[in-house]
Design a protein around this motif. Structure first.
Motif, PDB file in Angstrom:
ATOM      1  N   UNK A   1     -38.185 -46.589  14.850  1.00  0.00           N
ATOM      2  CA  UNK A   1     -38.440 -46.965  13.458  1.00  0.00           C
ATOM      3  C   UNK A   1     -39.262 -48.243  13.308  1.00  0.00           C
ATOM      4  N   UNK A   2     -39.028 -49.208  14.197  1.00  0.00           N
ATOM      5  CA  UNK A   2     -39.616 -50.531  14.000  1.00  0.00           C
ATOM      6  C   UNK A   2     -40.890 -50.802  14.769  1.00  0.00           C
ATOM      7  N   UNK A   3     -41.415 -49.819  15.460  1.00  0.00           N
ATOM      8  CA  UNK A   3     -42.626 -50.043  16.238  1.00  0.00           C
ATOM      9  C   UNK A   3     -43.804 -50.415  15.344  1.00  0.00           C
ATOM     10  N   UNK A   4     -43.746 -50.015  14.084  1.00  0.00           N
ATOM     11  CA  UNK A   4     -44.839 -50.343  13.164  1.00  0.00           C
ATOM     12  C   UNK A   4     -45.000 -51.835  12.957  1.00  0.00           C
ATOM     13  N   UNK A   5     -43.921 -52.605  13.113  1.00  0.00           N
ATOM     14  CA  UNK A   5     -44.002 -54.060  12.935  1.00  0.00           C
ATOM     15  C   UNK A   5     -44.919 -54.690  13.969  1.00  0.00           C
ATOM     16  N   UNK A   6     -44.753 -54.297  15.219  1.00  0.00           N
ATOM     17  CA  UNK A   6     -45.606 -54.836  16.284  1.00  0.00           C
ATOM     18  C   UNK A   6     -47.058 -54.424  16.073  1.00  0.00           C
ATOM     19  N   UNK A   7     -47.260 -53.164  15.675  1.00  0.00           N
ATOM     20  CA  UNK A   7     -48.619 -52.669  15.456  1.00  0.00           C
ATOM     21  C   UNK A   7     -49.289 -53.398  14.299  1.00  0.00           C
ATOM     22  N   UNK A   8     -48.540 -53.612  13.198  1.00  0.00           N
ATOM     23  CA  UNK A   8     -49.126 -54.290  12.040  1.00  0.00           C
ATOM     24  C   UNK A   8     -49.347 -55.776  12.297  1.00  0.00           C
TER      25      UNK A   8
ATOM     26  N   UNK B   1     -47.513 -45.668  26.680  1.00  0.00           N
ATOM     27  CA  UNK B   1     -48.062 -44.349  26.338  1.00  0.00           C
ATOM     28  C   UNK B   1     -47.671 -43.959  24.912  1.00  0.00           C
ATOM     29  N   UNK B   2     -46.389 -44.200  24.555  1.00  0.00           N
ATOM     30  CA  UNK B   2     -45.915 -43.840  23.215  1.00  0.00           C
ATOM     31  C   UNK B   2     -46.661 -44.621  22.134  1.00  0.00           C
ATOM     32  N   UNK B   3     -46.794 -45.933  22.331  1.00  0.00           N
ATOM     33  CA  UNK B   3     -47.510 -46.763  21.344  1.00  0.00           C
ATOM     34  C   UNK B   3     -48.969 -46.337  21.264  1.00  0.00           C
ATOM     35  N   UNK B   4     -49.560 -46.018  22.429  1.00  0.00           N
ATOM     36  CA  UNK B   4     -50.954 -45.587  22.443  1.00  0.00           C
ATOM     37  C   UNK B   4     -51.149 -44.315  21.625  1.00  0.00           C
ATOM     38  N   UNK B   5     -50.235 -43.349  21.766  1.00  0.00           N
ATOM     39  CA  UNK B   5     -50.314 -42.110  20.988  1.00  0.00           C
ATOM     40  C   UNK B   5     -50.121 -42.392  19.506  1.00  0.00           C
ATOM     41  N   UNK B   6     -49.171 -43.281  19.183  1.00  0.00           N
ATOM     42  CA  UNK B   6     -48.955 -43.657  17.781  1.00  0.00           C
ATOM     43  C   UNK B   6     -50.241 -44.188  17.157  1.00  0.00           C
ATOM     44  N   UNK B   7     -50.924 -45.071  17.900  1.00  0.00           N
ATOM     45  CA  UNK B   7     -52.149 -45.696  17.383  1.00  0.00           C
ATOM     46  C   UNK B   7     -53.248 -44.664  17.155  1.00  0.00           C
ATOM     47  N   UNK B   8     -53.293 -43.641  17.992  1.00  0.00           N
ATOM     48  CA  UNK B   8     -54.345 -42.633  17.848  1.00  0.00           C
ATOM     49  C   UNK B   8     -54.016 -41.615  16.761  1.00  0.00           C
ATOM     50  N   UNK B   9     -52.726 -41.403  16.481  1.00  0.00           N
ATOM     51  CA  UNK B   9     -52.342 -40.452  15.442  1.00  0.00           C
ATOM     52  C   UNK B   9     -52.325 -41.116  14.065  1.00  0.00           C
ATOM     53  N   UNK B  10     -51.728 -42.309  13.993  1.00  0.00           N
ATOM     54  CA  UNK B  10     -51.589 -43.013  12.715  1.00  0.00           C
ATOM     55  C   UNK B  10     -52.494 -44.241  12.723  1.00  0.00           C
ATOM     56  N   UNK B  11     -53.447 -44.366  11.805  1.00  0.00           N
ATOM     57  CA  UNK B  11     -54.276 -45.571  11.720  1.00  0.00           C
ATOM     58  C   UNK B  11     -53.382 -46.806  11.657  1.00  0.00           C
ATOM     59  N   UNK B  12     -53.713 -47.840  12.444  1.00  0.00           N
ATOM     60  CA  UNK B  12     -52.793 -48.957  12.621  1.00  0.00           C
ATOM     61  C   UNK B  12     -52.447 -49.670  11.307  1.00  0.00           C
ATOM     62  N   UNK B  13     -53.335 -49.644  10.335  1.00  0.00           N
ATOM     63  CA  UNK B  13     -53.057 -50.335   9.063  1.00  0.00           C
ATOM     64  C   UNK B  13     -51.922 -49.677   8.286  1.00  0.00           C
ATOM     65  N   UNK B  14     -51.651 -48.423   8.551  1.00  0.00           N
ATOM     66  CA  UNK B  14     -50.577 -47.738   7.834  1.00  0.00           C
ATOM     67  C   UNK B  14     -49.346 -47.524   8.702  1.00  0.00           C
ATOM     68  N   UNK B  15     -49.366 -48.114   9.913  1.00  0.00           N
ATOM     69  CA  UNK B  15     -48.265 -47.898  10.852  1.00  0.00           C
ATOM     70  C   UNK B  15     -46.954 -48.452  10.336  1.00  0.00           C
ATOM     71  N   UNK B  16     -47.017 -49.550   9.592  1.00  0.00           N
ATOM     72  CA  UNK B  16     -45.780 -50.143   9.106  1.00  0.00           C
ATOM     73  C   UNK B  16     -45.413 -49.689   7.716  1.00  0.00           C
TER      74      UNK B  16
END
Length: 475
Positions: free
Chosen positions: A42-49, A258-273
């Motif tokens: 759930x909270x991985x978006x915080x690090x990405x944002x 690998x998981x974060x990398x896939x997240x970044x490619x599927x969801x644009x990082x600005x909307x990750x959080x």
């Protein structure tokens, strides 16, 4: 010198009595289960944002720090496989005061974390049973996990093994599904490697954003140190501990990056959080029915797993404090199954404290509890590096046995790990994570005052004589 060698080899005899039943695969799954929590789901978006795509570097550096930590911890744990672990080692090689601070800080970190997790479980259950009061689920799941921890260490390990298996399977499944989206022709126009450089480039917040995200990434690895705590009940710590530590760090690093990398490619990082969890998004893209329900089950399992392991860790740390004469003696007693039931009972206080704090401070209870919890865990990690600097020199000087595992690059890599971790802790003062130090520093001051007052009373001959007279009268 012979006595010294024997003492160093056998470790801290005051913690004898616990049963050594844990196997290598159980140690590995326990550590991975502790580290893979709701933060990743759930909270991985915080690090990405915070860092943008450069969060991949943040996680890589975070994994490097953990690798250094596990190297130091592995060597010391093999030398002293006790449930007091890093607390016992700090006491032995730095000072009793240092061991006291480490054990109480780690204990309270886990006690408070138990309260936070059990409160979250009540929220997750509302997904299926919205009309059932939250306290019903808190009491139900708390009772089940307390029973699991009270039965035997093998029962605990079995439950934690399958909790961890569910979470790891979810991550592996996500990686496979994400790969299928790209290579199976399901990718949409706004998905792909180009997301790593779109919208501001790879470093949209500069190196500062990447640096701050390293601290966030460390939260994803918290729990790996649990192997050192379980070593006191491991069948063959010389083999099991190093093997489990290496496997844990490698697998976690691979899974997370690998998981974060896939997240970044599927969801644009600005909307990750902002948008829904990337895990749910992938399942929806593949038209998997009940995606939200599946995700909720996985998150619930993650919370139960974390609560289970935190209850175990806090129990063993209080047991160690009691055996070290820093807590009442009855907390160091063991049941016929080799479980410190009294230490377990007092470690459940987090469950009730969470409810009380939430009622008194509804707007800041979560920040309050997590502030001390986070500080206790990170402070413990820092003290592992410091302890290792003292340990290696004293171990070799005293003629300790040749250990099957040894930290490379000593003392330089040990110092590097300590400096990186201390720098990140100081960095939090200039970020939104300032609350960690705001609560952590007063906590250390409180513990210090309590320690010196306690020692003064304990070393006061007149006070000891009056207590003895009083006890005789009572008896």
């Amino acid at each position: 010198m012979a006595n010294n060698k024997t003492h160093l080899k056998n470790g801290n005899g005051s913690e004898n009595g616990l049963k050594r039943e844990l196997k290598t695969n159980q140690l590995t799954m326990i550590a991975m289960g502790c580290a893979i929590g709701t933060g990743l789901f759930l909270g991985s978006g915080l690090a990405i944002s915070t860092a943008g795509p450069s969060v991949l570097i943040s996680y890589a550096i975070g994994a490097f720090i953990v690798l250094l930590l596990m190297g130091c911890l592995s060597e010391m744990t093999v030398a002293h496989p006790t449930s007091g672990s890093f607390g016992t080692i700090s006491e032995k090689y730095i000072s009793p005061f240092a061991g006291y601070l480490v054990r109480y800080s780690y204990w309270v970190a886990n006690v408070l974390a138990v309260g936070v997790e059990v409160s979250a479980i009540a929220v997750y259950m509302k997904f299926w049973f919205p009309d059932v009061p939250g306290f019903v689920w808190i009491l139900l799941f708390a009772a089940v996990l307390i029973y699991v921890n009270a039965t035997s260490v093998n029962t605990f390990a079995t439950f934690e093994y399958w909790f961890s298996m569910i979470k790891i399977s979810a991550i592996v499944g996500f990686i496979l599904l994400g790969s299928y989206v790209f290579f199976g022709g399901s990718a949409q126009p706004n998905m792909g490697p180009e997301n790593l450089v779109n919208a501001g480039g790879f470093l949209p917040f500069g190196w500062w954003g990447m640096w701050v995200a390293i601290f966030i990434s460390l939260f994803s690895f918290l729990g790996t140190e649990m192997i050192a705590v379980t070593a006191g009940e491991a069948k063959d710590p010389d083999v099991a501990v190093p093997k489990a530590l290496k496997a844990t760090v490698f697998r976690l690093s691979t899974f997370y990056i690998i998981t974060i990398g896939i997240m970044l490619m599927i969801v644009p990082w600005k909307s990750a959080g902002i948008e829904e969890s990337p895990f749910v998004k992938v399942m929806e893209l593949l038209n998997i029915p009940g995606a939200s329900g599946i995700m909720n089950f996985i998150i619930l399992t993650a919370a139960l797993s974390a609560m289970n392991s935190q209850l175990y860790a806090s129990t063993r740390m209080m047991f160690s404090l009691s055996r070290g004469n820093y807590a009442p003696a009855f907390l160091g007693k063991l049941s016929k199954q080799g479980v410190p039931l009294s230490a377990l009972a007092i470690s459940t206080l987090g469950i009730f404290l969470a409810a009380a704090v939430n009622a008194l401070l509804p707007d800041s209870s979560y920040a309050f509890m997590m502030g001390i919890s986070m500080f206790g865990a990170i402070f413990t990690w820092f003290m592992v590096f410091v302890s290792h600097l003292f340990f290696r020199k004293k171990w070799e000087t005293a003629g300790g046995r040749k250990l099957p595992v040894k930290m490379l690059g000593f003392p330089y890599l040990t110092i590097l790990g300590a400096v990186l971790l201390l720098s990140l802790m100081i960095t939090t003062w200039f970020t939104g994570f300032k609350i960690m130090l705001q609560f952590g520093i007063p906590w250390l001051l409180f513990l210090s005052a309590a320690y010196f007052i306690f020692n003064k009373r304990r070393n006061n001959p007149e006070k000891n004589e009056s207590d003895a007279i009083l006890n005789k009268r009572v008896n």
